[in-house]
Scaffold this motif. Structure first.
Motif, PDB file in Angstrom:
ATOM      1  N   LYS C  22       0.937  -1.556  -0.134  1.00  0.00           N
ATOM      2  CA  LYS C  22      -0.147   0.192   0.204  1.00  0.00           C
ATOM      3  C   LYS C  22       0.667   1.649  -0.201  1.00  0.00           C
ATOM      4  CE  LYS C  22      -4.203  -1.173   2.215  1.00  0.00           C
ATOM      5  NZ  LYS C  22      -4.744  -2.107   3.451  1.00  0.00           N
ATOM      6  N   ASN C  23       0.280   1.818  -0.984  1.00  0.00           N
ATOM      7  CA  ASN C  23       1.499   3.305  -1.465  1.00  0.00           C
ATOM      8  C   ASN C  23       2.966   3.314  -0.516  1.00  0.00           C
ATOM      9  OD1 ASN C  23      -1.930   3.955   0.049  1.00  0.00           O
ATOM     10  ND2 ASN C  23      -0.835   5.049  -1.526  1.00  0.00           N
ATOM     11  N   ASP C  40       4.472   5.561  -4.159  1.00  0.00           N
ATOM     12  CA  ASP C  40       2.992   5.155  -4.495  1.00  0.00           C
ATOM     13  C   ASP C  40       2.249   3.779  -4.882  1.00  0.00           C
ATOM     14  OD1 ASP C  40       0.767   6.271  -3.187  1.00  0.00           O
ATOM     15  OD2 ASP C  40       0.130   7.212  -5.140  1.00  0.00           O
ATOM     16  N   SER C  42       0.865   0.534  -5.107  1.00  0.00           N
ATOM     17  CA  SER C  42      -0.157  -0.209  -3.870  1.00  0.00           C
ATOM     18  C   SER C  42      -0.451  -1.276  -5.040  1.00  0.00           C
ATOM     19  CB  SER C  42      -1.144   0.347  -3.888  1.00  0.00           C
ATOM     20  OG  SER C  42      -1.263   1.833  -3.048  1.00  0.00           O
ATOM     21  N   GLY C  77       4.733   3.861   3.140  1.00  0.00           N
ATOM     22  CA  GLY C  77       3.935   3.133   2.900  1.00  0.00           C
ATOM     23  C   GLY C  77       4.048   1.480   3.363  1.00  0.00           C
TER      24      GLY C  77
END
Ligand SMILES: Nc1ncnc2c1ncn2[C@@H]1O[C@H](COP(=O)(O)OP(=O)(O)OP(=O)(O)O)[C@@H](O)[C@H]1O
Ligand SMILES: Nc1ncnc2c1ncn2[C@@H]1O[C@H](COP(=O)(O)OP(=O)(O)OP(=O)(O)O)[C@@H](O)[C@H]1O
Ligand SMILES: Cc1ncc(C[n+]2csc(CCO)c2C)c(N)n1
Ligand SMILES: [Mg+2]
Ligand SMILES: [Mg+2]
Lengths: 302, 312, 273, 307, 273
Positions: C22-23, C40, C42, C77
């Motif tokens: 995630k991110n 970023d 994901s 993240g």
């Protein structure tokens, strides 16, 4: 099971047991062990904490611990000062004898060791290049050179003193002989350290010997060369000091150590040793710093 | 078959010649320089003597005398080798003394043995300690930061100064003989091993380390399967320096044990009585031992690297 | 770019996702400024997925694979592997990793190199021999077991390193351009073998490649990445049947997917041709 | 009973008495099992004594008294050497004819505690020892005669029984040399005494051992004086380095006999006081700063000689 | 196999052949017996030829290139380069060589690595800067000049090594799978650039590849090799026009030649599928 030996409590509990065992055997021993393990624990904590001060504090703390232990041992077991003086006594002597120690330092380290170090390493480096260049020399000079370099210092020092006189020149000569071999071995090994493909690349450019040397083989050899340079710093000091045992003017660290042993002034002896150790660590540190700068690309530095 | 055998032999001999010729050539040059230096350094004495006796010497006589003095400044090669020969081949290694068979102090082999035993033991100690310390330093940040500076400092302590104290202290707790000498040998030889092995153990590249990480290999497996094999070339380079240092250590340690026997004692007494020829022959014996030990390690190195596929 | 490429519904009947990123952000500090290698990112990978990563060189494919294998730690993240942190997963020996360069240990013969993970994971002697024989055969290197790496050609070295990663049965195979140095025929052969292996064992595979046909032929999903900063620009589902003969590559469905990938890829490039 | 003796130099005829006593069984006859530890240039016998490595040491008095002042209480229990064999040997052609001529010269001196007599002498002569026009330049002389032969020094320290003869053996005729014996200059200090730790003397058992040891040792010395050639051979036999020559040891034994001849083992108090006076006169940096107390005893020799 | 593949008529108007190999043999001695890497290899390459080598991994392509560059010496047969021995040609700086692995010097930045041959051959400072800028741009590495090799991705390293070989104008370029680690788009781009360079400069190029389309797209002749022992099994003339837009790859002529190469290649493989 694995969890057991990873447990953060394991270290401290073992330490406690050891200390208790020490006390059971002997009060002094227990105290010494306790100090040691406590300091070591702090050190581990400090160095794992990743704080920047760690790099500075840890070795000092370690050294301070050693000194405290030494002082404790000398006091608890009433060691005679003609055998081993306490650090406090050494310190007292050190600060009152700075003039003498400085003169000795200049004579032995600056004049004897450093000049010999520079000449010896340079000579070994040049010979390594020659040996590397010529297969004939490689087969002829290397074994003979190894042989000559293997002449032990205690034997060569008196001879060199006889040849080069009592001054620092003979000490420098001893140092040259002493550092030559380690430097040679390391440099020769280093010059072989480049990879096949890296060398092949140079061949496709039809690079000359010197071009290959400067652009490939020397850079690739640097990690080994610094190995040699580092080992040689301490050898140079030992060489210069020990050579003074075989004849010297009335100044110099080896001279000082020798006569003060004769006079049983062990505090002065250790003061000189402290100066030697500081000088050696300084020189070594200098080389290590240069190494870090010049071989940043080597895996061991990353 | 015969031809093949003969051919092999011929090639073997050619190989030997190929290896020995350069050594002989270099030796030849050195011996020539040595004679020249001997004559140069011993001449003054010959002339001094002649002058005092009021004689005139021809150049030939001066050279002949300079090459055959009893206590020359620099003994000539033939003097040194004659002495070497007499004290090795010309003397039994053991001799009978008061009903006991003991080492013959006039045999250089006896002295060499007395020095080599602690050298090897000390080398063993020193190398083991050096490798262990290096392993500790590589794996433990606290050790890395604290031990290294003090290991360096330890090496700058002039060994000749503390050797007597070490020997005295050990003697007073009842340790004598081989062990004190070996400890001093070990003290001198562990350092090159530490320095080299720290570098060697850290030499594996990032990808080699990453590979083992993906296997989640433990510290021990990483050490055994990657760090140690990768450090072998560094190890051998260090060992060569270390064994020479161990020999020096053993010789140094002989002085404060009362210079009773061993090559160091031989060197020392030779120098007290101004017997340069004896000094040089002891010196040569020591160098021969060192060179042999270094060569032995070189051999081990070549065999090992070959077996590891690292020699190309 | 296809809608929201980052998420898709997890089949509620199956296990939790094998990889869930995630991110993710990752910045390298270098001598001349920071390099933004991942930005970023994901992505979710489920058990049994075969995910290919494709994108221009330097877009962060290797970096992403390394993050999954806990060889690199993201600067922002979150990522889990089998519900754990990558480090924990690594300790459970979840990974078989094939590096972009062969990375064989020069002091070990080919055989011994392949044996390395088996020794570390404590397989029995007999089992080791057996497995080594099998995988060397799989990559067509029988008879070269006793050679040292430098005695092999580039392609042979790479095959040896594939054999090494296959030798122990990791559930998650991460392969960084494993077939880059191989010719088409061997590559086809190994592609087939890999597909068979995957179908048989239900492994989850993350696969970096530069070849669009290879990506399309092998995967269930294709992740297209783009550089500076490295990010995911497209995730393409590949609904070709699981059974894939080599000549599936001439079918219009195949070419259609390949075309989509090519378009995605081109978008990330500077050249406008 | 075991006794360990620490010599202050390598095995040579200087220590013949002890080797003779060992070889001829005099120690054995006294019920002693004696170990003789040779010394060397880097062994400080007082340190060995302090470390418990020996029961008795041989030492020159200046060095022993200095150790005493440093806090190592050693006591002289016997003094087999009646007079000093130390001298300065110079090249005659340098024009040195009397001690005052030494100013401005380079002189090799043994350090390691042996420099004290020289420093006292120079301070009595008023010659500074830190170089310069009117001072002497002091070299730390290794323990051989090379500095003189190489003419790196104008004068060097020698012992009448050893180094002097090495110079002669090197082919120098005695006429080319000029020597200054410390005895003749009135700055002689006592050499080669037997010293033990003071605390041990409180132990009667130890005292008894020492009595027997001194008695047997003196017996050895007297035999050696009468049979110098045989004594030299015995020393040679005990030399484990194999470096000594018979010729040199025989001659050394002859010279040593001259120094031990005047002693029955008991310390001559007058000689002791002369030594102390010399040392106290050591100029700016005297060897000892105060008259030592209890640095010698006749307790052992009295018993040893009475029976 | 096409008649006598080894010889073709040299155009009498042109110069003597750049490379002329006759019955080359090369055997490596290894710890477990000899490896016959080249057997009876004969080939002639003329000035301005673009020759691709293709064949299963381990068939001796690298070895042959190394023999041409005098990095390996044949155990049998004869070879001349520009009428000289390879060693002499090497001394005349005839070669630009791209190795199968990047082989950058870790202590030099990318820029400095590319500069290396220029320094050795004594180009002026200004010229060095100029050329480095140009070739780094050519391989799309502007902005990475100040980085160290380990800070680049695999593909970027390979491009740097290509830049290094292109920086000085060698007449004979030997390239060992230079584009192996690059994605299709970059690869297409570089293929075009290489063709342009070749057309512009009349260089002679020896090019090892595993990609059949790449071989067909680039070369004037394709040499197909086969392993154990390594030998030439086919030499295919490629008479596509010199001007080759990328979409020539969809023409029947192109596919026809590609098919011939694939057949030749397959014949040398063990798999019979
Ligand atoms: N250790 C490092 N230090 C600094 N920068 C790095 C490092 N590793 C990678 N990079 C940078 O991160 C970016 C992404 O690199 P990465 O290796 O992930 O690319 P990639 O997609 O695998 O490329 P390729 O297909 O060429 O292998 C690149 O710009 C590279 O320069
Ligand atoms: N230095 C060497 N020592 C021993 N054998 C070698 C050596 N180099 C190559 N070989 C062998 O020679 C054969 C040909 O190798 P080469 O590298 O030329 O293959 P290649 O055609 O380039 O393969 P690839 O496409 O995989 O790079 C192989 O079987 C290899 O094992
Ligand atoms: C450690 C130590 N070294 C030398 C002497 C002085 N000394 C005593 S005997 C002798 C040799 C005479 O041939 C010398 C030089 C000493 N007292 N202690
Ligand atoms: Mg990559
Ligand atoms: Mg190849």
């Amino acid at each position: 099971m694995t969890a057991f030996w990873r447990s953060p409590w394991l270290g401290p509990s073992v330490a406690l047991l050891v200390v208790l065992a020490g006390f059971a055997a002997d009060q002094g021993l227990g105290l010494i062990l306790a100090v040691w393990l406590a300091a070591w624990g702090i050190n581990i904590w400090l160095s794992n904490s990743g704080r920047a001060i760690g790099g500075f504090v840890v070795p000092i703390l370690f050294g301070a611990t050693l000194l405290v232990l030494w002082e404790l041992a000398v006091r608890l077991y009433e060691v005679s000062p003609v055998i081993l003086p306490a650090p406090s006594a050494i310190w007292a002597r050190l600060i009152t004898s700075t003039d003498t120690l400085w003169a000795d330092f200049v004579q032995t380290i600056v004049k004897g060791a450093m000049s010999g170090y520079v000449m010896g390493c340079a000579a070994a480096f040049a010979v390594a290049l020659a040996v590397d260049r010529s297969p004939f020399l490689q087969r002829g000079l290397l074994p003979v050179g190894n042989f000559i370099a293997a002449l032990p210092i205690v034997g060569t020092a008196p001879i060199l003193v006889m040849w080069y006189g009592f001054g620092w020149q003979s000490k420098a000569a001893v140092v040259v002989v002493m550092v030559f071999f380690p430097m040679l071995v390391n440099t020769v090994q280093g010059l072989k350290a480049s990879e096949v493909m890296q060398r092949d690349l140079m061949r496709t450019y039809a690079a000359s010997y010197w071009q290959t040397l400067f652009k490939l083989r020397l850079p690739a050899a640097l990690p080994f060369i610094f190995n040699g340079l580092k080992i040689c710093t301490t050898l140079a000091l030992i060489g210069a000091i020990v050579a003074e045992f075989f004849g010297s003017p009335t100044v110099g660290m080896g001279f000082r150590i020798k006569i003060e042993v004769g006079r049983l002034a062990m505090d002065m002896v250790w003061s000189s040793i402290v100066v030697a150790a500081l000088a050696g660590t300084g020189l070594y540190g200098l080389m290590a710093m240069l190494e870090r700068k010049l071989t940043f690309w080597h895996p061991s530095q990353r | 078959m015969r031809a093949g055998l003969g051919g092999g032999l011929m090639r073997g001999m050619a190989g030997t010649v190929h290896h020995v010729m350069p050594i002989l050539a270099v030796l030849g040059v050195i011996v020539a320089l040595w004679y020249a230096a001997s004559v140069g350094m011993n001449r003054a004495w010959t002339l001094d003597q002649a002058e005092r006796a009021g004689e005139e010497l021809s150049a030939g006589e001066v050279i002949a005398d300079a090459m055959n003095q009893e206590r020359p400044v620099l003994p000539t090669p033939h003097q040194v080798f004659a002495e070497l020969w007499e004290t090795t081949a010309g003397e039994p290694v053991m001799r009978e003394r008061r009903g006991e068979l003991r080492g013959n102090p006039r045999s250089l082999f006896f002295h060499a043995y007395q020095t080599l035993a602690p050298t090897l033991l000390g080398f063993l100690f020193g190398t083991t300690l050096g490798i262990l310390l290096a392993i500790g330093i590589v794996h433990n940040r606290a050790m890395d930061m604290s031990v290294m500076p003090w290991a360096i400092a330890s090496q700058t302590i002039p060994i000749l100064a503390i050797a007597p104290m070490v020997i005295v202290v050990l003697n007073s707790i009842g340790i004598e003989g081989l062990l004190p000498k070996s400890l001093i040998s070990a003290y001198l030889s562990f350092f090159p091993v530490v320095v080299g092995m720290v570098k060697g153990l850290r030499s594996p590249g990032a990808m080699d380390m990453d590979l083992l990480k993906t296997y989640s290999a433990g510290t021990l497996a990483t050490l055994l399967k990657l760090r140690l094999p990768a450090s072998v070339p560094y190890l051998f380079t260090s060992l060569k320096v270390a064994i020479a240092a161990a020999l020096v250590g053993a010789i140094v340690a002989e002085l404060p044990t009362g210079a009773r026997f061993g090559l160091g004692a031989r060197l020392l007494t030779g120098s007290y009585y101004g017997q340069t020829i004896q000094i040089w022959s002891a010196l040569f014996m020591a160098a021969i031992c060192a060179a042999a030990l270094v060569a032995l390690i070189g051999l081990a190195e070549r065999v090992t690297l070959k077996r590891m596929g690292l020699a190309r | 770019m296809a809608g929201d490429p980052e998420y898709r519904m997890a089949d509620p009947a199956t296990q939790p996702p094998v990889i869930e990123a995630k991110n993710l952000d990752l910045t390298f500090q270098t001598n001349d400024g920071p390099v933004h290698a991942l930005k970023d990112v994901s992505l979710q990978i489920d058990k049994g997925d075969f995910v290919s990563f494709i994108g221009p060189s330097g877009c962060g494919k290797t970096t992403f694979l390394r993050v999954i294998a806990a060889l690199e730690h993201p600067t922002g993240g979150a990522i889990t592997v089998n519900g754990m942190t990558p480090d924990e997963a690594r300790r459970n020996r979840a990974y078989g990793y094939v590096f972009q360069a062969a990375g064989l240990y020069p002091w070990r013969t080919i055989e011994k190199n392949v044996k390395l993970p088996l020794e570390i994971m404590g397989f029995s002697r007999a089992e080791q021999e057996e497995r080594v024989r099998n995988v060397l055969q799989l990559v067509d290197l029988e008879g070269f077991g006793k050679k040292y790496p430098w005695q092999l050609s580039g392609g042979m070295q790479q095959r040896a390193s594939i054999a090494r990663a296959l030798a122990f049965d990791a559930d998650l195979l991460l392969m960084d351009e494993p077939f880059g140095a191989l010719d088409e025929i061997v590559r086809d052969h190994l592609n087939e073998q890999l597909l068979k292996l995957w179908a048989r064992t239900e492994k989850t595979i993350g696969f970096v490649t530069h070849s669009i046909p290879e990506a399309v032929y092998l995967s269930t999903r294709i992740v297209v990445m783009s550089p500076r900063p490295g990010r995911i620009t497209d995730v393409i589902e590949n609904d070709l049947p699981k059974e894939r003969p080599l000549d599936i590559r001439d079918t219009p469905e195949f070419l259609e997917i390949a075309h989509r990938v090519r378009e995605g890829l081109r978008a990330g490039h500077a050249y406008d041709d | 009973d075991e006794v360990t003796l620490q010599l202050q130099w390598v095995t040579q005829a200087q220590f013949a008495g002890y080797y003779v006593a060992l070889e001829n069984g005099y120690y054995e006859a006294e019920g002693l099992d004696v170990t003789i530890q040779p010394g060397g240039p880097d062994i400080a016998p007082p340190q060995v004594l302090a470390g418990g490595g020996a029961d008795v040491m041989l030492n020159w008095m200046p060095s022993a008294l200095a150790a005493r002042e440093r806090g190592l209480p050693v006591v002289n229990i016997a003094q087999p050497f009646a007079s000093s064999g130390l001298m300065l040997t110079c090249w005659a052609d340098t024009g040195i004819t009397e001690p005052a001529d030494l100013a401005g010269r380079t002189i090799g001196v043994w350090f390691f505690g042996n420099e004290y007599p020289f420093l006292s002498w120079m301070s009595q002569l008023g010659i500074p020892t830190d170089g310069g026009e009117n001072g002497v330049t002091v070299l730390q002389q290794g323990f051989n005669v090379d500095p003189l032969l190489q003419r790196q020094a104008d004068c060097i320290s020698t012992m009448t029984y050893n180094e002097y003869w090495q110079v002669i053996d090197a082919g120098v005729s005695p006429d080319d040399l000029i020597t200054f014996k410390y005895e003749d200059q009135g700055v002689a200090t006592l050499e080669d005494g037997m010293w033990v730790l003071e605390e041990n003397l409180e132990d009667p058992e130890f005292v008894d051992r020492m009595v027997r040891f001194v008695r047997a040792s003196m017996e050895g010395w007297k035999w050696a004086e009468e049979n110098p050639d045989e004594a030299a051979l015995i020393v040679l036999d005990y030399d484990e380095t194999g470096a000594q020559t018979e010729e040199h040891q025989t001659r050394m034994m002859g010279e040593v006999a001259l120094l031990t001849a005047g002693s029955n083992g008991a310390l001559d108090v007058a000689a002791y006081e002369r030594t102390v006076a010399t040392l106290l006169a050591g100029g700016s940096d005297p060897v000892i700063t105060a008259e030592p107390e209890g640095a010698w005893t006749h307790m052992i020799t009295d018993q040893a000689l009475s029976e």
